[in-house]
Design an enzyme around this catalytic site. Structure first.
Site, PDB file in Angstrom:
ATOM      1  N   ASP A 151     -40.889  12.412  37.293  1.00 34.17           N
ATOM      2  CA  ASP A 151     -39.884  11.446  37.493  1.00 34.17           C
ATOM      3  C   ASP A 151     -41.330  10.487  37.904  1.00 34.17           C
ATOM      4  OD1 ASP A 151     -39.197  10.009  40.691  1.00 34.17           O
ATOM      5  OD2 ASP A 151     -37.485  10.355  38.639  1.00 34.17           O
ATOM      6  N   ASN A 159     -40.036  -2.238  39.907  1.00 36.69           N
ATOM      7  CA  ASN A 159     -38.836  -3.903  39.309  1.00 36.69           C
ATOM      8  C   ASN A 159     -38.835  -4.227  40.791  1.00 36.69           C
ATOM      9  OD1 ASN A 159     -38.342  -2.685  37.097  1.00 36.69           O
ATOM     10  ND2 ASN A 159     -36.792  -1.457  38.010  1.00 36.69           N
ATOM     11  N   HIS A 164     -37.916  -6.670  36.512  1.00 31.93           N
ATOM     12  CA  HIS A 164     -37.457  -6.256  35.539  1.00 31.93           C
ATOM     13  C   HIS A 164     -38.502  -5.969  34.236  1.00 31.93           C
ATOM     14  CE1 HIS A 164     -34.061  -4.351  37.255  1.00 31.93           C
ATOM     15  NE2 HIS A 164     -34.109  -5.480  37.883  1.00 31.93           N
ATOM     16  N   ASP A 168     -40.323  -2.694  32.382  1.00 33.78           N
ATOM     17  CA  ASP A 168     -40.301  -1.662  31.242  1.00 33.78           C
ATOM     18  C   ASP A 168     -41.106  -1.989  30.349  1.00 33.78           C
ATOM     19  OD1 ASP A 168     -36.963  -2.518  31.477  1.00 33.78           O
ATOM     20  OD2 ASP A 168     -36.995  -4.328  30.252  1.00 33.78           O
ATOM     21  N   ASP A 194     -36.274   6.061  34.863  1.00 28.52           N
ATOM     22  CA  ASP A 194     -37.683   6.296  34.940  1.00 28.52           C
ATOM     23  C   ASP A 194     -38.147   7.732  34.560  1.00 28.52           C
ATOM     24  OD1 ASP A 194     -36.880   6.787  37.381  1.00 28.52           O
ATOM     25  OD2 ASP A 194     -38.121   6.682  38.678  1.00 28.52           O
TER      26      ASP A 194
END
Length: 238
Positions: A151, A159, A164, A168, A194
């Site tokens: 994680d 973000n 975003h 990405d 994630d």
């Protein structure tokens, strides 16, 4: 005659020896070598043998096969039936072919998307479950395996701060680093958001996991440039 000459379907009459006796214009335009026979046309010899068996048993056969053409390998839907050459009266084979390469490519793309994450290209949760189930079946009592859950810490901050699109881009880079840093026998998957997963095999597995996690922690924490700014993301392992 007009239909035979102007159809896009490739029609060829073969003799029992596999030599072409006649080709309509569409078939002639598709071949790389006028002297090629049916065995040279079909890429997979075993698939051709299966078609011959169906012809011997039923007199007809329909297959979707890879064929060699003047434009390279293509996928053709082939319909075959036994007949007789109208000129000699000898046994012959009438083959009609329709190019279905676009359909095969669409099917392959749909299959890929069903098992892979569209953003990173990594196997997705469904793919990981299938591989894990298969690995359990293949494992003997002496085999060792591990699932390593990864994680990314504080990913939400990326973000919220940069948007975003930046998030990405970060995920794509993290996926790339994971893909090139694991062993060839390991499976890297993206579970969503994630979260990533590595399916590892080895013996002793505890040492393999500890070594991999230490190495990946260093690699994933290396700075990444996002919109001209250096970002640092640390991973958590489980």
């Amino acid at each position: 005659v007009e239909a035979l000459l102007h159809t896009a379907v490739m029609i060829t009459l073969y003799g029992c020896n596999g030599r072409a006796l006649y080709r309509n214009p569409a078939a002639r335009a598709s071949i790389a070598d006028p002297a090629e026979g049916l065995e040279q046309r079909i890429v997979d010899g075993e698939a051709l043998a299966g078609m011959y068996r169906s012809l011997a048993e039923h007199g007809v056969a329909t297959r979707t096969l890879a064929v060699r053409t003047a434009s390279g390998e293509r996928w053709h839907e082939i319909s075959a039936r036994r007949c007789r050459d109208a000129v000699t009266g000898q046994a012959a084979l009438l083959i009609s072919e329709a190019d279905v390469s676009a359909i095969k490519q669409t099917e392959a793309q749909a299959h890929f998307l069903a098992l892979h994450d569209p953003l990173t290209g990594l196997p997705n949760r469904s793919h990981a479950r299938q591989r894990f189930a298969a690995a359990l079946q293949d494992c003997s009592s002496a085999d060792q395996a591990a699932l390593v859950f990864i994680d990314l810490d504080h990913f939400k901050d990326i973000n919220d701060t940069h948007g975003h699109a930046a998030g990405d881009a970060l995920l794509v880079e993290m996926a790339r680093r994971l893909r090139v840093s694991v062993r060839g026998s390991d499976l890297v998957a993206r579970l969503g958001g994630d979260e990533f997963l590595i399916l590892m095999f080895g013996e002793p597995i505890a040492e393999a996991v500890a070594e991999s996690c230490a190495r990946l922690a260093q690699i994933l924490a290396e700075p990444i440039s996002i919109q001209g700014h250096a970002a640092h993301v640390t991973p958590s392992f489980g």
